[in-house]
Design a protein around this motif. Structure first.
Motif, PDB file in Angstrom:
ATOM      1  N   LEU A 139      37.205  31.688  43.539  1.00 54.21           N
ATOM      2  CA  LEU A 139      36.883  32.165  44.883  1.00 54.21           C
ATOM      3  C   LEU A 139      38.078  32.888  45.506  1.00 54.21           C
ATOM      4  CD1 LEU A 139      35.076  32.320  47.388  1.00 54.21           C
ATOM      5  CD2 LEU A 139      35.844  30.002  47.987  1.00 54.21           C
ATOM      6  N   TYR A 140      39.256  32.260  45.461  1.00 48.74           N
ATOM      7  CA  TYR A 140      40.444  32.870  46.063  1.00 48.74           C
ATOM      8  C   TYR A 140      40.863  34.124  45.300  1.00 48.74           C
ATOM      9  CZ  TYR A 140      40.688  28.267  48.292  1.00 48.74           C
ATOM     10  OH  TYR A 140      40.387  27.117  48.980  1.00 48.74           O
ATOM     11  N   ALA A 141      40.727  34.096  43.977  1.00 47.53           N
ATOM     12  CA  ALA A 141      41.062  35.276  43.179  1.00 47.53           C
ATOM     13  C   ALA A 141      40.142  36.440  43.514  1.00 47.53           C
ATOM     14  CB  ALA A 141      40.970  34.946  41.686  1.00 47.53           C
ATOM     15  N   THR A 142      38.873  36.145  43.706  1.00 46.51           N
ATOM     16  CA  THR A 142      37.904  37.185  44.058  1.00 46.51           C
ATOM     17  C   THR A 142      38.238  37.807  45.404  1.00 46.51           C
ATOM     18  OG1 THR A 142      36.181  35.998  42.828  1.00 46.51           O
ATOM     19  CG2 THR A 142      35.450  37.662  44.409  1.00 46.51           C
ATOM     20  N   LEU A 143      38.589  36.967  46.371  1.00 44.34           N
ATOM     21  CA  LEU A 143      38.950  37.475  47.700  1.00 44.34           C
ATOM     22  C   LEU A 143      40.219  38.317  47.638  1.00 44.34           C
ATOM     23  CD1 LEU A 143      38.151  34.294  49.817  1.00 44.34           C
ATOM     24  CD2 LEU A 143      36.881  36.464  49.815  1.00 44.34           C
ATOM     25  N   ARG A 144      41.178  37.902  46.823  1.00 47.70           N
ATOM     26  CA  ARG A 144      42.413  38.693  46.679  1.00 47.70           C
ATOM     27  C   ARG A 144      42.113  40.038  46.015  1.00 47.70           C
ATOM     28  NH1 ARG A 144      44.623  33.374  45.372  1.00 47.70           N
ATOM     29  NH2 ARG A 144      46.006  32.732  47.062  1.00 47.70           N
ATOM     30  N   PHE A 145      41.197  40.040  45.066  1.00 48.29           N
ATOM     31  CA  PHE A 145      40.845  41.289  44.401  1.00 48.29           C
ATOM     32  C   PHE A 145      40.159  42.237  45.383  1.00 48.29           C
ATOM     33  CE2 PHE A 145      37.892  43.995  42.008  1.00 48.29           C
ATOM     34  CZ  PHE A 145      38.781  44.603  41.132  1.00 48.29           C
ATOM     35  N   SER A 202      54.905  42.636  42.350  1.00 51.51           N
ATOM     36  CA  SER A 202      55.896  41.603  42.676  1.00 51.51           C
ATOM     37  C   SER A 202      56.069  40.593  41.545  1.00 51.51           C
ATOM     38  CB  SER A 202      55.460  40.855  43.938  1.00 51.51           C
ATOM     39  OG  SER A 202      54.218  40.183  43.713  1.00 51.51           O
ATOM     40  N   GLY A 203      55.145  40.591  40.603  1.00 54.55           N
ATOM     41  CA  GLY A 203      55.187  39.618  39.516  1.00 54.55           C
ATOM     42  C   GLY A 203      54.193  38.487  39.700  1.00 54.55           C
ATOM     43  N   GLN A 204      53.607  38.373  40.906  1.00 53.49           N
ATOM     44  CA  GLN A 204      52.608  37.330  41.157  1.00 53.49           C
ATOM     45  C   GLN A 204      51.390  37.560  40.281  1.00 53.49           C
ATOM     46  OE1 GLN A 204      50.840  37.395  45.032  1.00 53.49           O
ATOM     47  NE2 GLN A 204      49.734  35.482  44.753  1.00 53.49           N
ATOM     48  N   GLN A 205      50.910  36.494  39.651  1.00 58.76           N
ATOM     49  CA  GLN A 205      49.759  36.593  38.760  1.00 58.76           C
ATOM     50  C   GLN A 205      48.535  35.915  39.370  1.00 58.76           C
ATOM     51  OE1 GLN A 205      51.146  34.991  34.970  1.00 58.76           O
ATOM     52  NE2 GLN A 205      51.629  37.061  34.255  1.00 58.76           N
ATOM     53  N   VAL A 206      47.399  36.576  39.251  1.00 61.22           N
ATOM     54  CA  VAL A 206      46.133  36.027  39.729  1.00 61.22           C
ATOM     55  C   VAL A 206      45.162  36.007  38.547  1.00 61.22           C
ATOM     56  CG1 VAL A 206      44.258  36.240  41.409  1.00 61.22           C
ATOM     57  CG2 VAL A 206      46.569  37.050  42.002  1.00 61.22           C
ATOM     58  N   PRO A 207      45.102  34.872  37.833  1.00 62.08           N
ATOM     59  CA  PRO A 207      44.196  34.799  36.683  1.00 62.08           C
ATOM     60  C   PRO A 207      42.824  34.267  37.085  1.00 62.08           C
ATOM     61  CG  PRO A 207      45.632  32.879  36.711  1.00 62.08           C
ATOM     62  CD  PRO A 207      45.966  33.691  37.942  1.00 62.08           C
ATOM     63  N   PHE A 208      41.768  34.765  36.450  1.00 63.44           N
ATOM     64  CA  PHE A 208      40.443  34.173  36.637  1.00 63.44           C
ATOM     65  C   PHE A 208      39.550  34.561  35.469  1.00 63.44           C
ATOM     66  CE2 PHE A 208      40.620  38.163  38.945  1.00 63.44           C
ATOM     67  CZ  PHE A 208      39.402  38.793  38.749  1.00 63.44           C
ATOM     68  N   ILE A 209      38.544  33.726  35.243  1.00 61.56           N
ATOM     69  CA  ILE A 209      37.624  33.955  34.142  1.00 61.56           C
ATOM     70  C   ILE A 209      36.188  33.884  34.654  1.00 61.56           C
ATOM     71  CG2 ILE A 209      37.610  31.509  33.433  1.00 61.56           C
ATOM     72  CD1 ILE A 209      37.457  32.607  30.500  1.00 61.56           C
ATOM     73  N   LEU A 210      35.366  34.798  34.186  1.00 60.44           N
ATOM     74  CA  LEU A 210      33.964  34.882  34.603  1.00 60.44           C
ATOM     75  C   LEU A 210      33.083  34.660  33.385  1.00 60.44           C
ATOM     76  CD1 LEU A 210      34.610  38.131  36.581  1.00 60.44           C
ATOM     77  CD2 LEU A 210      33.789  36.058  37.686  1.00 60.44           C
ATOM     78  N   HIS A 211      32.285  33.596  33.426  1.00 59.47           N
ATOM     79  CA  HIS A 211      31.365  33.311  32.328  1.00 59.47           C
ATOM     80  C   HIS A 211      30.022  33.976  32.609  1.00 59.47           C
ATOM     81  CE1 HIS A 211      34.324  29.995  31.984  1.00 59.47           C
ATOM     82  NE2 HIS A 211      34.164  30.226  30.693  1.00 59.47           N
ATOM     83  N   LYS A 212      29.507  34.674  31.606  1.00 58.48           N
ATOM     84  CA  LYS A 212      28.263  35.418  31.792  1.00 58.48           C
ATOM     85  C   LYS A 212      27.060  34.741  31.136  1.00 58.48           C
ATOM     86  CE  LYS A 212      30.147  38.903  29.745  1.00 58.48           C
ATOM     87  NZ  LYS A 212      29.774  39.987  28.872  1.00 58.48           N
ATOM     88  N   HIS A 213      27.299  33.664  30.397  1.00 53.90           N
ATOM     89  CA  HIS A 213      26.189  33.035  29.684  1.00 53.90           C
ATOM     90  C   HIS A 213      25.246  32.310  30.643  1.00 53.90           C
ATOM     91  CE1 HIS A 213      28.508  29.334  30.051  1.00 53.90           C
ATOM     92  NE2 HIS A 213      29.518  29.911  29.433  1.00 53.90           N
ATOM     93  N   LYS A 214      24.142  31.879  30.120  1.00 53.90           N
ATOM     94  CA  LYS A 214      23.032  31.366  30.926  1.00 53.90           C
ATOM     95  C   LYS A 214      23.451  30.306  31.936  1.00 53.90           C
ATOM     96  CE  LYS A 214      20.072  28.824  28.776  1.00 53.90           C
ATOM     97  NZ  LYS A 214      18.982  28.387  27.861  1.00 53.90           N
ATOM     98  N   ASP A 215      24.309  29.374  31.552  1.00 53.21           N
ATOM     99  CA  ASP A 215      24.673  28.266  32.433  1.00 53.21           C
ATOM    100  C   ASP A 215      25.433  28.730  33.673  1.00 53.21           C
ATOM    101  OD1 ASP A 215      23.480  26.614  30.639  1.00 53.21           O
ATOM    102  OD2 ASP A 215      25.330  26.005  29.644  1.00 53.21           O
ATOM    103  N   ARG A 216      26.151  29.854  33.559  1.00 52.64           N
ATOM    104  CA  ARG A 216      26.983  30.317  34.672  1.00 52.64           C
ATOM    105  C   ARG A 216      26.631  31.748  35.103  1.00 52.64           C
ATOM    106  NH1 ARG A 216      29.831  26.705  37.300  1.00 52.64           N
ATOM    107  NH2 ARG A 216      31.877  27.690  37.260  1.00 52.64           N
ATOM    108  N   GLY A 217      25.535  32.268  34.585  1.00 46.67           N
ATOM    109  CA  GLY A 217      25.156  33.655  34.852  1.00 46.67           C
ATOM    110  C   GLY A 217      24.935  33.972  36.303  1.00 46.67           C
ATOM    111  N   ASP A 218      24.435  32.999  37.085  1.00 50.54           N
ATOM    112  CA  ASP A 218      24.201  33.228  38.514  1.00 50.54           C
ATOM    113  C   ASP A 218      25.511  33.502  39.246  1.00 50.54           C
ATOM    114  OD1 ASP A 218      21.549  32.839  38.060  1.00 50.54           O
ATOM    115  OD2 ASP A 218      21.446  30.825  38.922  1.00 50.54           O
ATOM    116  N   ILE A 219      26.558  32.809  38.817  1.00 49.48           N
ATOM    117  CA  ILE A 219      27.878  33.011  39.437  1.00 49.48           C
ATOM    118  C   ILE A 219      28.373  34.419  39.168  1.00 49.48           C
ATOM    119  CG2 ILE A 219      30.284  32.233  39.472  1.00 49.48           C
ATOM    120  CD1 ILE A 219      29.276  29.478  38.611  1.00 49.48           C
ATOM    121  N   TYR A 220      28.213  34.856  37.940  1.00 50.52           N
ATOM    122  CA  TYR A 220      28.667  36.194  37.559  1.00 50.52           C
ATOM    123  C   TYR A 220      27.911  37.263  38.349  1.00 50.52           C
ATOM    124  CZ  TYR A 220      29.747  40.235  34.630  1.00 50.52           C
ATOM    125  OH  TYR A 220      30.155  41.463  34.173  1.00 50.52           O
TER     126      TYR A 220
END
Length: 566
Positions: free
Chosen positions: A550-556, A448-466
């Motif tokens: 969070l919303y991008a992850t759920l949409r994916f 449809s053209g709708q874009q869902v952008p997101f970025i995942l940081h893998k380094h130590k400070d944000r590794g738990d999230i990844y």
């Protein structure tokens, strides 16, 4: 130069790579454009270190580790492994004059191959060879390195200067080297003037270039819809029904015909949905294009760059990693490698598939994780002490190698060159604008053209999230409609969620109380999303970017699980 001068080096670079890749409109053209330059660099190396005296240069190839590249080449799935820059340690300066003749001989050979395969025009007059000579640039410099200087840094500096001085290609002259090509559509044959390179790339399947890359392991490069639907290959069908390979075989000739390719791909989709009514998902009409590049590789080069032997060894390690990574992308996940040059990779892959190892469901993010683990094992851990010692000598904190990714997820009919550029720009953003780099930058663009952008940081400070993200996207839910309502309701409770996110017990009760009727049947999902939100809240308040992720992850997740309704 002073007595501290070490050996002389010859540095080479080839182009124009980016403009050639940008011109690709089909997967086979993208592969062919990339492999062409890898092929030319390999042939150049073979010529200058070979036995023909008229081309031979006394010396040895420093970078890349050619012997590592040439070992077991049937397992590289057509991927180009030769980089666009080469460094040769030379013994006789006068030999360098042979390079021009060697490269011209390579272009002559390529022109003859193109002519014999395509049977258009004349290989030497007004066609293939004049075009190649005008279009392909091989820049090279001879330089000396003083003891204590970094060989790679010196080569890079000289090559950048050489590239700035590269001749300006005469676009009008290039046009005069066009040849006539015939196309068939709806039973009618038309002809048009095209460049020899355009014709080569468009008709690359089955060509000598293709045979060189795949060594008779396959007949043609896969189309986007084939890559997107790779998961269906091993799914059994009812007796008498067409299986996946039969459907593709029946349409293969039309897929390679530009005039009918879009209609043919629609036919493939229709037939696959008919053959696999319970297995065909929305994501089977989308593809992922992935650019990956190593972060802080320069820190290793900085540590070993003064020693030719150590540089050579590092090149071997990079090539070994590239070969193993190619196997993960192609053999295990079902992707299509385009270029796999050490820490620099480009490939096309299904958004989700089933592992050829154990039949487990995997998404593109599990593939990224597999490549990360291999990179950490083969490169980061191998050179950890080297980087630490170099940083210590300079009184600085060590910056270890890692991998960053740019991933575009687009509909299979979306223009390939735009999807590729999107992926490249996503990676460039990480490389130049994200602190610490080491991230996965994603653009999921719906039909449809709708874009869902997101970025995942893998380094130590944000590794738990990844890590929590990887767990969450693997979870199933018993109903995709539930996932829709869950996302909407969660967004409405954003304020409450912000207040309780730091308390894992309160998060668990929050989900149980608000989704009591769904909690038991989707327990693994709720536990994973609790861990995900808790990881995002760790050490700081939830930010708007956290909710976007969070919303991008759920949409994916919804996208991966959804049936195709169109």
């Amino acid at each position: 130069m002073s007595e501290t001068t070490q050996n002389k080096y010859l540095a080479l670079t080839i182009g124009p790579i980016i403009p050639t890749l940008l011109a690709a409109r089909k997967t086979r053209e993208l592969w062919g454009a990339s492999y062409l330059f890898s092929y030319l660099m390999r042939k150049t190396v073979e010529a200058v270190i070979g036995d023909q005296e008229e081309y031979k240069i006394a010396g040895k190839v420093l970078l890349p580790a050619t012997e590592e590249i040439e070992e077991n080449t049937k397992d590289i799935h057509g991927a180009g492994l030769y980089p666009d820059r080469i460094i040769i340690e030379v013994g006789a300066e006068e030999d360098v004059a042979k390079l021009g003749n060697a490269f011209d001989s390579i272009l002559e050979d390529l022109a003859m191959q193109m002519f014999h395969y395509q049977r258009h025009g004349n290989p030497f007059k007004g066609g293939y060879l004049p075009y190649l000579r005008e279009y392909i640039n091989l820049s090279y410099v001879l330089f000396e390195v003083e003891k204590g200087k970094n060989i790679v840094y010196e080569a890079t500096s000289f090559l950048e200067t050489a590239e700035l001085q590269t001749r300006i290609r005469n676009k009008e002259l290039i046009k005069t080297h066009q040849i006539k090509s015939k196309n068939s559509k709806n039973g009618k044959t038309t002809s048009q003037q095209v460049t020899p390179l355009s014709l080569l790339l468009n008709k690359v399947n089955g060509s000598p270039l293709f045979e060189d890359g795949f060594q008779n392991t396959k007949e043609r490069f896969d189309s986007l819809i084939e890559i997107a639907t790779r998961e269906l290959v091993n799914i059994p069908v009812e007796e008498g029904d067409k299986n996946y390979k039969k459907i593709i075989e029946e349409e293969v000739e039309s897929i390679d015909n530009d005039a009918d390719s879009e209609k043919t791909e629609e036919n493939v989709v229709r037939e696959l949905k008919k053959a696999f009514p319970d297995s065909f998902k929305a994501h089977h009409k989308y593809i992922a294009i992935v650019h990956a590049d190593g972060d802080n590789i320069g820190k290793v080069v900085e540590a070993v760059g003064e020693d030719a032997a150590k540089l050579k060894e590092f090149s071997k390690v990079l090539i070994s990693f590239a070969k193993e990574a190619t196997g993960i992308v192609a053999a295990d996940y079902g992707g299509a490698p385009i270029y796999m040059g050490g820490d620099d990779m480009l490939f096309i892959a299904p958004v989700a598939t089933r592992s050829n190892k154990d039949e487990s469901k995997k998404t593109i993010f599990q593939l990224v994780e597999d490549l990360d683990k291999l990179f950490e094992k083969r490169i980061k851990n191998e050179y950890r002490e080297t980087v630490e010692e170099a940083a210590k000598r300079k009184g600085k904190n060590p910056e270890f190698p890692s991998l960053s990714f740019g991933i575009s997820i687009t509909y299979y009919k979306y223009p390939l060159y735009e999807a590729k550029n999107m992926s490249y720009n996503l990676l460039e953003h990480v490389k130049h604008k994200e602190d610490g780099k080491n991230a996965v930058n994603v653009m999921f663009q719906k039909h449809s053209g709708q874009q869902v952008p997101f970025i995942l940081h893998k380094h130590k400070d944000r590794g738990d999230i990844y890590a929590a993200f990887l767990e969450l996207v693997q979870k199933n839910v018993n109903n995709t409609n539930f996932l829709n309502s869950f996302t909407c309701k969660l967004e409405a409770k954003k304020t409450i969620l912000t207040r309780i996110a730091a308390d894992k017990n309160r998060l668990e009760h929050f989900f149980k109380n608000n989704w009591n009727e769904n909690y038991k049947s989707n327990k693994a999902f709720f536990e994973a999303i609790t861990d995900f939100i808790f990881a995002m809240r760790k050490n700081r308040e939830l930010q708007q970017e956290d909710f976007q992720l969070l919303y991008a992850t759920l949409r994916f997740i919804h996208f991966i699980l959804s049936d195709d309704k169109n």
